[in-house]
Design a protein around this motif. Sequence first.
Motif, mmCIF file in Angstrom:
data_model
loop_
_atom_site.group_PDB
_atom_site.id
_atom_site.type_symbol
_atom_site.label_atom_id
_atom_site.label_comp_id
_atom_site.label_asym_id
_atom_site.label_seq_id
_atom_site.Cartn_x
_atom_site.Cartn_y
_atom_site.Cartn_z
ATOM 1 N N TYR A 53 0.857 -1.193 0.000
ATOM 2 C CA TYR A 53 0.000 0.000 0.000
ATOM 3 C C TYR A 53 0.892 1.241 0.000
ATOM 4 N N ARG A 55 1.013 5.123 -0.006
ATOM 5 C CA ARG A 55 0.190 6.274 0.364
ATOM 6 C C ARG A 55 0.436 7.473 -0.537
ATOM 7 N N ARG A 65 -3.395 5.435 7.208
ATOM 8 C CA ARG A 65 -4.453 5.295 8.212
ATOM 9 C C ARG A 65 -4.622 3.818 8.566
ATOM 10 N N ARG A 68 -7.660 2.059 7.221
ATOM 11 C CA ARG A 68 -7.662 1.831 5.774
ATOM 12 C C ARG A 68 -6.899 0.559 5.419
ATOM 13 N N ILE A 69 -5.718 0.376 5.978
ATOM 14 C CA ILE A 69 -4.965 -0.827 5.601
ATOM 15 C C ILE A 69 -5.575 -2.079 6.234
ATOM 16 N N GLN A 71 -8.710 -2.469 6.438
ATOM 17 C CA GLN A 71 -9.815 -2.739 5.509
ATOM 18 C C GLN A 71 -9.348 -3.637 4.359
ATOM 19 N N TYR A 240 -12.015 11.807 -3.368
ATOM 20 C CA TYR A 240 -12.493 10.968 -2.266
ATOM 21 C C TYR A 240 -13.909 10.487 -2.560
ATOM 22 N N PRO A 243 -18.290 6.913 1.577
ATOM 23 C CA PRO A 243 -17.918 5.678 2.279
ATOM 24 C C PRO A 243 -18.534 4.397 1.713
ATOM 25 N N ASN A 246 -16.887 3.701 -1.551
ATOM 26 C CA ASN A 246 -15.497 3.361 -1.274
ATOM 27 C C ASN A 246 -15.361 1.889 -0.875
ATOM 28 N N ARG A 247 -16.241 1.448 0.031
ATOM 29 C CA ARG A 247 -16.190 0.048 0.477
ATOM 30 C C ARG A 247 -16.426 -0.919 -0.680
ATOM 31 N N VAL A 250 -13.342 -1.035 -2.880
ATOM 32 C CA VAL A 250 -12.304 -1.841 -2.212
ATOM 33 C C VAL A 250 -12.572 -3.324 -2.451
#
Length: 264
Positions: A53, A55, A65, A68-69, A71, A240, A243, A246-247, A250
């Motif tokens: 990862y 950043r 964060r 985040r990692i 996740q 951004y 949420p 975003n999930r 991912v």
Amino acid sequence: MNMNNGKILEYTRFPSPNPRVELTVITYLSNGLRVKGMLAAPLGNEPLDGFLYLRGGIKNVGKVRPARIAQFAAEGFIVFAPFYRGNQGGEGNEDFAGEDREDAFSAYLLLKSLARVRDIHIFGFSRGGVMALMTAIQFPETASVVTWGGVSDMVLTYRERKDLRRMMKRVIGGTPEKFPERYRERTPLFEMEKLVPPVLIIHGVKDHNVSVEHGYRLESRLRSLEKPVECWYFEEYTHYFPPVVNRKVVEDLSKWMKNQSKRW
């Protein structure tokens, strides 16, 4: 490259937001510097793919964060996120995709040295996009690369981000006009013929931090070289994502990575 690059010097357990994921701050060697990063590993002993990862930002902007990692680790990866030199107790000075790329290369070697790690995937967010591409060029055995809102052209960043120009001139040593070679060597677009793994580009079309033009330029270059590339452009989002979206992204990119892996 220093033979000791990626060597682990210290481990410190870190509180995890996920009871099924263990977090550890690791001090490791990168060209003689003691650099720090965070490891997120699902509990257990079963072999898993590695996830490097990388950043974005610089210094305290865009710090790694833990949530985040964790996740990404929860998706079934052993994740390592270097903080880059000069950050959070690490030695040296961050160099905005200059010599600090060695911290990413050494982090790749660190992941590779872990007994549980199988194939390694590379993920870069924002400024981490160029770091991810550089690292994938350095390690052609990389299983896949994902760049999300990623920088692909340092001159374009200088042109677009007036608020970053003073920092870029200080760190890189001048303007693109004065030192074109310094910006070029931080722009992996010019080396894409050396890239082996498949690439996934994720970008919000309304991104004002890293314009979608970075994604388009990378896509165009890869397609011109007939390299494997997939693109997920999101018309309504900026740098951004909300949420819930975003999930979902991912989850989707994790599935995409696993589909590129040699072992799944």
